[in-house]
Design a protein around this motif. Structure first.
Motif, PDB file in Angstrom:
ATOM      1  N   LEU A   1       0.827  -1.272   0.275  1.00  0.00           N
ATOM      2  CA  LEU A   1       0.088   0.413   0.359  1.00  0.00           C
ATOM      3  C   LEU A   1       0.591   1.093  -0.204  1.00  0.00           C
ATOM      4  N   PRO A   2       2.165   1.429   0.894  1.00  0.00           N
ATOM      5  CA  PRO A   2       2.352   2.772   0.758  1.00  0.00           C
ATOM      6  C   PRO A   2       3.262   3.097  -0.536  1.00  0.00           C
ATOM      7  N   GLN A   3       4.083   1.753  -1.099  1.00  0.00           N
ATOM      8  CA  GLN A   3       3.838   1.302  -2.912  1.00  0.00           C
ATOM      9  C   GLN A   3       3.025   2.444  -3.036  1.00  0.00           C
ATOM     10  N   VAL A   4       2.053   2.113  -3.697  1.00  0.00           N
ATOM     11  CA  VAL A   4       1.139   2.495  -4.585  1.00  0.00           C
ATOM     12  C   VAL A   4       0.314   4.270  -4.123  1.00  0.00           C
ATOM     13  N   ALA A   5       0.083   4.382  -2.712  1.00  0.00           N
ATOM     14  CA  ALA A   5       0.874   5.707  -2.129  1.00  0.00           C
ATOM     15  C   ALA A   5       1.246   7.050  -2.346  1.00  0.00           C
ATOM     16  N   ALA A   6       2.691   6.424  -3.248  1.00  0.00           N
ATOM     17  CA  ALA A   6       4.059   6.811  -3.087  1.00  0.00           C
ATOM     18  C   ALA A   6       3.974   7.110  -4.187  1.00  0.00           C
ATOM     19  N   SER A   7       3.561   6.131  -4.983  1.00  0.00           N
ATOM     20  CA  SER A   7       2.950   6.084  -6.510  1.00  0.00           C
ATOM     21  C   SER A   7       2.888   7.243  -7.520  1.00  0.00           C
TER      22      SER A   7
END
Lengths: 287, 287
Positions: free
Chosen positions: B191-197
């Protein structure tokens, strides 16, 4: 050399106000510096660190004859702070601020000015994790951007002086319309804050099989939520005073997130790669 | 002391595979170490840094008699890599991996094992910005969590040996069901990866009044988008293989973001403060 300002009064001697006092003194562009504070303890730190000639909690005493006022208090406290000072300032005093929202500040402060005074609202885009006079640093603004937002009550002379003040700190000064400033900062600064706070809040009590999911995060989770530790007092004022632009930025983010979700669900890896790459290219430009 | 494994074959001698080779050698728990690589250049770096006794691009040669195989290749390449090796492994070889998704890995690899072999899937929750054998570090796993996800083809003996391997690297080993692992990591990592991307992609081309908004971001924007620079190859496989759990995590994030947006719009500062504080408390627990 005659200093640019005879007497500068800093309202709120925290990280930003204190750093500006240190930088302006070092550059030799101010005569006396007065600091208006809320707590005696912080004022004493500021005085001990040589930022101030006068340290006081009394607005009238802080104002006394000043030809420059820097409002470095939370946005919603600015008007009240200035109202208590105007009668005691030099009749041609210049008022500026360091707030993260500019339309609201201009609208609130202009009616408070006496006829000979000028307002040049400004926003140094700089910050550290730390707060208070103890954290102030004469080099804080070196190479950072400071956005000046001239408005109806900004005279060319006052604009020139405020730009000279910030140039002397080593900052890169940019001029911008207040509404444009608020729209840009809503995207580049206020949106990341909400994105980080929402991620941290979503995971705060999120348990799966009795285990707290956040405990299994690594450096990626820490980076992405770092802003969530910010001070509510500062952000409350930004949420109130830049509401419309921030909601617009949140809609932009929400629709990009929905796009990611739809492509992950549908398994369209070609389109997902293009979207992922758009983010990666942006991040690489930021360095 | 007899080593725990006579011959360990690392498939993919990158940051994780290379670091595991270095740590296992230093602990003296492996006899010979073979490395299977895609590029000669990276294998030569690994050989020069003393990670490997045998460096090859040929799966059969890499497998030759090994009693431990560590799959450190992208998730979607694992099955194919193992299929080329099984006939050449020791009949009682233990297979493990380092992938970020575990249900998929177990489902894909179990059918490929010969009858006497065991599978113990694992996920070291560690990483750095850097990649390749040049970045490998014998201390990478020190104090980090490694999640072991036993399944139908994990024997107690094989589980004990894989736990001993990771304990020897200084990691803290946790056992977990593969489905639970995937649900937790979807929230804490994917989730943090998608939030940042998504944040980076939303701002990539976002201009206001002709100016690129992202250029006015400071350290907060940089922190919150840092993950957006990650490798598409690695994340593509995670998006494909942990789809359902990630979509669930994205819905949780989307609804918390919508809550923020509604409270900012309505100006309900009491409820907004409670939500903001929930995020801040979570962030402070993370340190």
């Amino acid at each position: 050399m005659t200093p640019l300002f005879r007497r500068m009064t800093i309202c709120g001697v925290g990280l930003i106000g204190g750093s500006l006092a240190l930088a302006a003194r070092r550059a030799g562009i101010v005569g006396r510096v007065a600091g208006l504070g809320r707590t005696q303890a912080n004022l004493e730190v500021a005085a001990r660190r040589g930022m101030l000639d006068i340290a006081t909690r009394d607005p009238a005493e802080a104002a006394d004859g000043a030809d420059l006022v820097v409002l470095a208090v939370p946005i919603l406290s600015m008007r009240d702070t200035l109202e208590k000072m105007t009668a005691h300032l030099a009749p041609d005093a210049i008022i500026t601020d360091v707030g993260s929202v500019k339309q609201w500040v201009v609208r609130e402060l202009e009616p408070v000015l006496a006829p000979g005074m000028a307002l040049v609202a400004a926003h140094p885009v700089a910050g550290k994790e730390t707060t208070g006079a103890a954290a102030a640093d004469a080099d804080l603004f070196q190479g950072r951007r400071v956005i000046i937002t001239p408005s109806a009550r900004s005279t060319p002379d006052a604009i020139g002086k405020i730009e000279a003040l910030w140039n002397a700190t080593g900052a890169r000064v940019v001029r911008m319309d207040p509404a444009l400033h608020d729209a840009i900062l809503a995207r580049a600064s206020h949106l990341p804050q909400v994105a980080a706070s929402a991620l941290a809040a979503a995971l705060a009590d999120e348990r799966v099989g009795g285990m707290l999911a956040a405990e299994f995060g690594a450096s990626g989770l820490r980076d992405t939520t770092r802003l969530a530790a910010s001070s509510w007092e500062m952000w409350r004022d930004i949420f109130i005073t830049n509401r419309a632009a921030l909601v617009e930025a949140l809609k932009l983010y929400g629709s990009t997130l929905a796009e990611f979700q739809a492509l992950i669900e549908s398994g369209d890896m070609t389109a997902l790669e293009a979207l992922f790459d758009r983010g990666r290219a942006m991040r690489e430009r930021l360095k």
